[in-house]
Design an enzyme around this catalytic site. Structure first.
Site, PDB file in Angstrom:
ATOM      1  N   ASP A   1      31.566  42.837  43.202  1.00 34.34           N
ATOM      2  CA  ASP A   1      30.872  43.099  41.941  1.00 34.34           C
ATOM      3  C   ASP A   1      31.170  44.539  41.521  1.00 34.34           C
ATOM      4  O   ASP A   1      31.034  45.470  42.323  1.00 34.34           O
ATOM      5  CB  ASP A   1      29.356  42.891  42.145  1.00 34.34           C
ATOM      6  CG  ASP A   1      28.592  43.024  40.853  1.00 34.34           C
ATOM      7  OD1 ASP A   1      28.401  42.002  40.177  1.00 34.34           O
ATOM      8  OD2 ASP A   1      28.195  44.166  40.511  1.00 34.34           O
TER       9      ASP A   1
ATOM     10  N   GLU B   1      30.934  40.373  35.808  1.00 31.88           N
ATOM     11  CA  GLU B   1      31.732  41.384  36.517  1.00 31.88           C
ATOM     12  C   GLU B   1      31.845  41.047  38.002  1.00 31.88           C
ATOM     13  O   GLU B   1      32.110  41.903  38.836  1.00 31.88           O
ATOM     14  CB  GLU B   1      31.141  42.787  36.318  1.00 31.88           C
ATOM     15  CG  GLU B   1      29.786  43.034  36.932  1.00 31.88           C
ATOM     16  CD  GLU B   1      28.608  42.766  35.989  1.00 31.88           C
ATOM     17  OE1 GLU B   1      28.740  41.883  35.105  1.00 31.88           O
ATOM     18  OE2 GLU B   1      27.567  43.419  36.155  1.00 31.88           O
TER      19      GLU B   1
ATOM     20  N   ASP C   1      36.221  45.489  28.794  1.00 37.29           N
ATOM     21  CA  ASP C   1      37.220  44.433  29.029  1.00 37.29           C
ATOM     22  C   ASP C   1      38.456  45.000  29.733  1.00 37.29           C
ATOM     23  O   ASP C   1      39.034  44.370  30.615  1.00 37.29           O
ATOM     24  CB  ASP C   1      37.649  43.799  27.703  1.00 37.29           C
ATOM     25  CG  ASP C   1      36.574  42.888  27.127  1.00 37.29           C
ATOM     26  OD1 ASP C   1      35.587  42.625  27.854  1.00 37.29           O
ATOM     27  OD2 ASP C   1      36.710  42.457  25.970  1.00 37.29           O
TER      28      ASP C   1
ATOM     29  N   HIS D   1      32.489  47.606  24.609  1.00 34.25           N
ATOM     30  CA  HIS D   1      32.958  46.365  25.227  1.00 34.25           C
ATOM     31  C   HIS D   1      34.469  46.296  25.379  1.00 34.25           C
ATOM     32  O   HIS D   1      34.977  45.666  26.307  1.00 34.25           O
ATOM     33  CB  HIS D   1      32.440  45.166  24.434  1.00 34.25           C
ATOM     34  CG  HIS D   1      30.978  44.946  24.641  1.00 34.25           C
ATOM     35  ND1 HIS D   1      30.471  44.296  25.738  1.00 34.25           N
ATOM     36  CD2 HIS D   1      29.905  45.354  23.920  1.00 34.25           C
ATOM     37  CE1 HIS D   1      29.154  44.282  25.677  1.00 34.25           C
ATOM     38  NE2 HIS D   1      28.777  44.926  24.574  1.00 34.25           N
TER      39      HIS D   1
ATOM     40  N   ASN E   1      29.966  49.281  29.729  1.00 38.78           N
ATOM     41  CA  ASN E   1      29.841  48.625  28.414  1.00 38.78           C
ATOM     42  C   ASN E   1      28.959  49.444  27.471  1.00 38.78           C
ATOM     43  O   ASN E   1      29.281  49.610  26.296  1.00 38.78           O
ATOM     44  CB  ASN E   1      29.239  47.226  28.576  1.00 38.78           C
ATOM     45  CG  ASN E   1      30.310  46.179  28.843  1.00 38.78           C
ATOM     46  OD1 ASN E   1      31.483  46.406  28.556  1.00 38.78           O
ATOM     47  ND2 ASN E   1      29.915  45.044  29.397  1.00 38.78           N
TER      48      ASN E   1
END
Lengths: 319, 123
Positions: free
Chosen positions: A177, A220, A194, A190, A185
């Site tokens: 994770d 994630e 990404d 965002h 974010n």
């Protein structure tokens, strides 16, 4: 384009060969039906063929039947070129699997036009296969990272665990994770988020062997299935992944950003025959422990019960 | 009623042959060279098959020779080969021998006609 021509008459074969070479075809010329079928049935064999009817060992219609039966992955466009001209012959030839039927002597312009028709059909098939493969990829992969999607990585995990139990091997699950991903974010946006996920995925894939599986499990979260890898080797592998992510900041449109990952590890050898859900639950607990230990580290899931003690529900399955 | 065309069919349809080889005289020479080797061999097999009454071999040899003759635009010889191939369906030995004689007479002048064609077509 490669084309196979088959005719036991050397003179007609040479005439045909030269005519087709002039049109730019790469020609393989054979005089025997069995040899023609062997060429056409190879997985990388020509996909266009001009076949005479009367040939030694295997006649033209028999070649067509054999190719239709054996080479089903890709389509081969076959044209019978023969001096047999009765309606019954034409029907028999086409029924054998030929796509077209030409009567000797061939008219050069007509032959070229008919072969172009064959090429169009093959190109159409190529486009359809490409579209099917594209759809298959989209159905099995995560669009953002290109990794296996959750459904497929779960299927692969179940399959690997079954194989492991059958062959008394060892499968390890890593659950990783990205630490503080929400902050990425929230602070960088965002698009940068990404970019981080894509780069993390790339580094994970680069850190495992070609026959291991890496999938996107959730937002994630990433799941890795290591085949034939015991707990100690898996811990090393997990550590390698962790280092690969932490060592170099990820470049984003908002500049370089340091990223770390916490990982939980579980080995089927330590846990014996357990349902997939239970193993996932336990590796999630190990991941939680890695987070609780300050993140950017690896924790191994330890069994609560010895591996030889099976839950009642699984005893029947192991027999 | 239309009068019949008095012009006999040529031994070799030169226009058709040159179109087939795309006016490539080099290729035409190559085909004639193949013909010189292959045709006598098939003809000899055919004679042997007729002598033995082996109708399957008769049909096969005729079929192969017909293919060669078609490729060379040898119209009359092709027709004679087709007739001989049909005769191969019957077991009438006399009919076969008579068809063979017609065929041999048609192919007799074929090679000179082919060579004349290539000479006319140029280098």
């Amino acid at each position: 384009m490669r084309i196979l021509i088959a005719d036991d008459d050397v003179l007609s074969l040479r005439l045909l060969e030269r005519t087709l070479e002039r049109c730019g075809y790469e020609v393989t010329a054979v005089q025997n039906g069995r040899v023609a079928a062997e060429h056409l049935c190879r997985h990388d064999g020509p996909r266009l063929a001009l076949l005479d009817w009367v040939m030694p060992e295997l006649d033209g219609p028999a070649v067509c039947r054999q190719v239709r039966q054996k080479r089903q992955q890709v389509y081969v466009h076959m044209v019978l070129l023969t001096s047999k001209e009765s309606k019954q012959d034409v029907i028999e030839g086409l029924e054998s699997g030929a796509d077209d039927y030409l009567i000797k002597p061939f008219d050069s312009a007509e032959l070229k036009a008919r072969l172009r028709t064959g090429l169009r059909i093959l190109q159409l098939e190529d486009r359809l296969v490409e579209a099917r493969e594209d759809m298959r990829f989209k159905a099995t992969h995560d669009p953002l990272t290109g990794l296996f999607n959750r459904g497929i990585i779960m299927d692969l995990l179940s399959r690997e665990l079954s194989r492991t139990h059958r062959e008394n091997g060892c499968t390890t699950i890593l659950l990783g994770d990205v630490d503080h991903f929400k902050d990425v974010n929230d602070t960088l946006g965002h698009i940068a988020g990404d970019e981080v996920l894509r780069e993390v995925a790339r580094r994970m894939v680069a850190s495992v062997r070609s026959y291991d599986y890496v999938g996107r499990y959730g937002g994630e979260e990433f799941l890795v299935v290591l085949n034939n890898c015991d707990a100690s080797a898996s811990l090393l592998r997990a550590e390698q992944i962790r280092r690969a992510i932490a060592s170099v900041p990820v470049q984003t449109i908002r500049g370089p950003n340091s990223v770390t990952m916490s990982l939980g590890v579980i080995s089927s050898r330590d846990w014996g025959l357990r349902p997939v859900e239970e193993l996932l639950q336990e590796v999630d607990v190990a991941l939680y422990k890695a987070k609780a230990a300050g993140r950017n580290c690896v924790k191994l899931a330890s069994p609560h019960v010895p591996p030889n003690v099976l839950p009642q529900s699984l005893e029947g399955q192991s027999k | 009623m239309q009068p019949k065309d008095p012009t006999p069919e040529p031994i070799v349809n030169e226009a058709e042959l040159l179109a087939r080889v795309d006016n490539d005289t080099g290729l035409l020479r190559e085909l004639i060279a193949i013909f010189k080797i292959e045709f006598p061999r098939h003809l000899s097999e055919l004679r042997e098959a007729i002598g033995q009454g082996n109708l399957k071999s008769v049909r096969k040899s005729c079929h192969t020779m017909r293919g060669m003759l078609l490729s060379l635009g040898a119209t009359r010889a092709t027709a004679a080969a087709a007739q001989l191939e049909q005769s191969g369906d019957s077991s009438d030995g006399a009919e076969l021998k008579s068809a063979l004689a017609r065929f041999e007479s048609e192919v007799m002048n074929l090679l000179p006609a082919l060579e004349a064609c290539v000479a006319k077509a140029g280098p």
